[in-house]
Design a protein around this motif. Structure first.
Motif, short mmCIF file in Angstrom:
data_model
loop_
_atom_site.label_atom_id
_atom_site.label_comp_id
_atom_site.label_asym_id
_atom_site.label_seq_id
_atom_site.Cartn_x
_atom_site.Cartn_y
_atom_site.Cartn_z
N GLU A 1 9.19 -120.41 -48.20
CA GLU A 1 9.24 -120.04 -49.61
C GLU A 1 8.88 -118.56 -49.74
O GLU A 1 8.03 -118.05 -49.00
N PHE B 1 7.56 -115.24 -52.08
CA PHE B 1 6.68 -114.93 -53.21
C PHE B 1 6.76 -113.44 -53.52
O PHE B 1 6.89 -112.60 -52.62
N GLU B 2 6.66 -113.15 -54.81
CA GLU B 2 6.61 -111.76 -55.26
C GLU B 2 5.38 -111.60 -56.16
O GLU B 2 5.30 -112.24 -57.21
N VAL C 1 9.47 -116.94 -55.81
CA VAL C 1 10.77 -116.37 -56.18
C VAL C 1 11.78 -117.52 -56.33
O VAL C 1 11.99 -118.28 -55.37
N THR D 1 20.57 -110.68 -57.35
CA THR D 1 19.23 -110.70 -57.94
C THR D 1 18.16 -110.49 -56.87
O THR D 1 17.02 -110.13 -57.17
N LEU D 2 18.53 -110.73 -55.60
CA LEU D 2 17.59 -110.55 -54.50
C LEU D 2 17.87 -109.29 -53.69
O LEU D 2 17.01 -108.85 -52.92
N LYS E 1 15.33 -106.45 -52.74
CA LYS E 1 14.00 -106.86 -53.19
C LYS E 1 13.08 -107.15 -52.00
O LYS E 1 13.49 -107.74 -51.01
N VAL F 1 9.71 -109.11 -50.60
CA VAL F 1 8.94 -110.30 -50.93
C VAL F 1 7.97 -110.61 -49.78
O VAL F 1 8.05 -110.02 -48.70
#
Length: 446
Positions: A171, A173-174, A179, A227-228, A231, A233
């Motif tokens: 998984e 996380f931000e 996320v 959207t990713l 990015k 994370v």
């Protein structure tokens, strides 16, 4: 009916049509009679209502159908007399028949240009010889062994290595917040096969079976999920099980398990033959392209814009589809649809030019496509796409795609004819990236 032909350009023709009042009246009367027979009118027996009553109730429908029917008859008759095959839709003026009045209309269509065919028979061309090395065959057998390998849990408690299979959960996380969309349970991953992002695999390789780990990860700028894309994370992983692959012995039993092979030697022979066929087809296609390129270099004729647009749209669709299969989007490449139109324009024009030339060859040589050949095409397409053949045929008919299929098969026949009459000289094979990468085709023989 009278008509006048206007040559708009070498690839576009306009036809002006004059219809006398008598012919317009006959079309309207015939349509009224049809409606009179099939419609029910209160107070009249079926088929006995006066024409005036029928015309009053169904005027719009009668005029529309009578006009369409008459224009279709005219256009088919004129096209037959002109001997031209439209390469685009036929654009027809909007008109309506009016009782006791003549009507005039025009229609336009694009078609292939007229040109003199150059010499296309008895040409010289070089074609590479087919060579299959032992290393080619061995590489395929190695992949087969890998596919047949047994997965067994690691005996030692250590992180996974390339070639091993990991069952894990992860998984992203931000700032401590999960996320959306980046989470999975009991996900199976084979390391070292580029199935996941390199940073993700590197993190997994630090965690032993039954352990957990986390680390920073940045999605690439061209990631398909925009959207990713770009990015950063924190990725958390939990490794449940690590399994190693135990390859089967390289023997007859493995060959029998891999497919319908009597022995390992038979499997080698089958792979070799498959390679031979795929490379022979590849070299033949390259020779055919050389022949066509040489012929087309001597030709210069205008191209119907609609035909170019058809091929341009197909090239763009194929490009976008290939991107998506690789997990990328068009936006991630920095390209635009308009940019692709410019990029693929020359290629689309070359395809259109080749098609027109081959269709002229097919016509001159009297080549035809038989119904059984059309059936064979759709049967093969059905097997390739895993779709019902009748459904496929219906789709092609409803979307006016049957004629393009026929034209493609005609063009293929023309290419085969030119190649069969050429003086083919075999030359030593030249290794290329394309040849080295076509092992997947050879594996079809497995």
């Amino acid at each position: 009916m009278e008509y006048n032909v206007i040559v708009v350009s070498p690839v576009k023709t306009k036809v002006e049509v004059k219809v006398p009042a008598e012919e317009a009246n006959a079309a309207l009367t015939a349509t009224v009679a049809i409606y009179r027979q099939k419609a029910d009118f209160k107070g009249f027996r079926k088929g006995k209502a006066p024409s005036s009553v029928v015309e009053s109730r169904f005027r719009k429908e009668i005029v529309g159908e009578a006009t369409n029917e008459l224009l279709n008859v005219h256009i088919n008759e004129i096209m037959g007399e002109l001997g031209k095959s439209p390469l685009s839709r036929i654009d027809v003026d909007t008109v309506e028949l009016v009782k006791d009045q003549p009507v005039e209309y025009a229609f336009e269509f694009e078609h292939a240009p007229a040109f003199e065919l150059p010499t296309y028979m008895g040409l010289d061309v070089e074609e590479e010889e087919v060579v299959v090395s032992e290393s080619d065959v061995a590489a395929v057998i190695d992949r087969i062994r890998g596919n047949l390998a047994e997965l067994t849990p690691l005996a030692e408690n250590r992180p996974a290595k390339d070639g091993e299979v990991v069952s894990l959960s992860f998984e992203a996380f931000e700032d401590g917040v999960p996320v959306p969309g980046v989470k999975a349970e009991n996900f199976q991953l084979t390391l070292g096969e580029a199935q996941a992002l390199p940073e993700f695999e590197a993190l997994v390789k630090t965690v032993p079976s039954g352990g957990q780990g986390e680390g920073p990860m940045t999605f690439p700028a061209d990631f398909i999920n925009q959207t990713l894309a770009g990015k950063s994370v924190t990725m958390k992983v939990a490794v449940h099980v690590i399994k190693e692959k135990k390859l089967p012995p390289l023997d007859d039993a493995m060959a029998q398990k891999a497919g319908h092979f009597e022995s390992l030697e038979r499997m080698r022979e089958a792979i070799n033959l498959s390679y031979q066929k795929s490379r022979q087809d590849l070299h033949k296609a390259a020779a055919q392209k050389k022949l066509l390129d040489g012929i087309l270099a001597k030709l210069d004729f205008p191209l119907p814009e609609s035909l170019v647009e058809t091929h341009l749209g197909q090239l763009i669709d194929d490009f976008v589809e290939r991107l998506e299969r690789r997990g990328k989007s068009l936006e991630s490449t920095g390209k635009t649809l308009e940019g692709l139109r410019t990029e693929f324009r020359d290629q689309a024009e070359n395809i259109a030019r080749t098609q027109i030339f081959l269709m002229n060859v097919a016509e001159k040589e009297g080549l035809e496509v038989e119904p059984r050949e059309m059936d064979q095409y759709f049967n093969q397409l059905s097997q390739k796409t895993n779709q019902d053949v009748l459904t496929l045929k219906q789709y092609y008919e409803q979307n006016n795609l049957v004629i393009p299929v026929r034209d493609k098969l005609l063009a293929d026949k023309a290419v085969e004819l030119i190649y069969s009459k050429a003086n083919v000289k075999k030359v030593p094979a030249v290794e290329s990236v394309e040849l080295a990468g076509e092992a997947a085709q050879a594996e079809a023989g497995e």
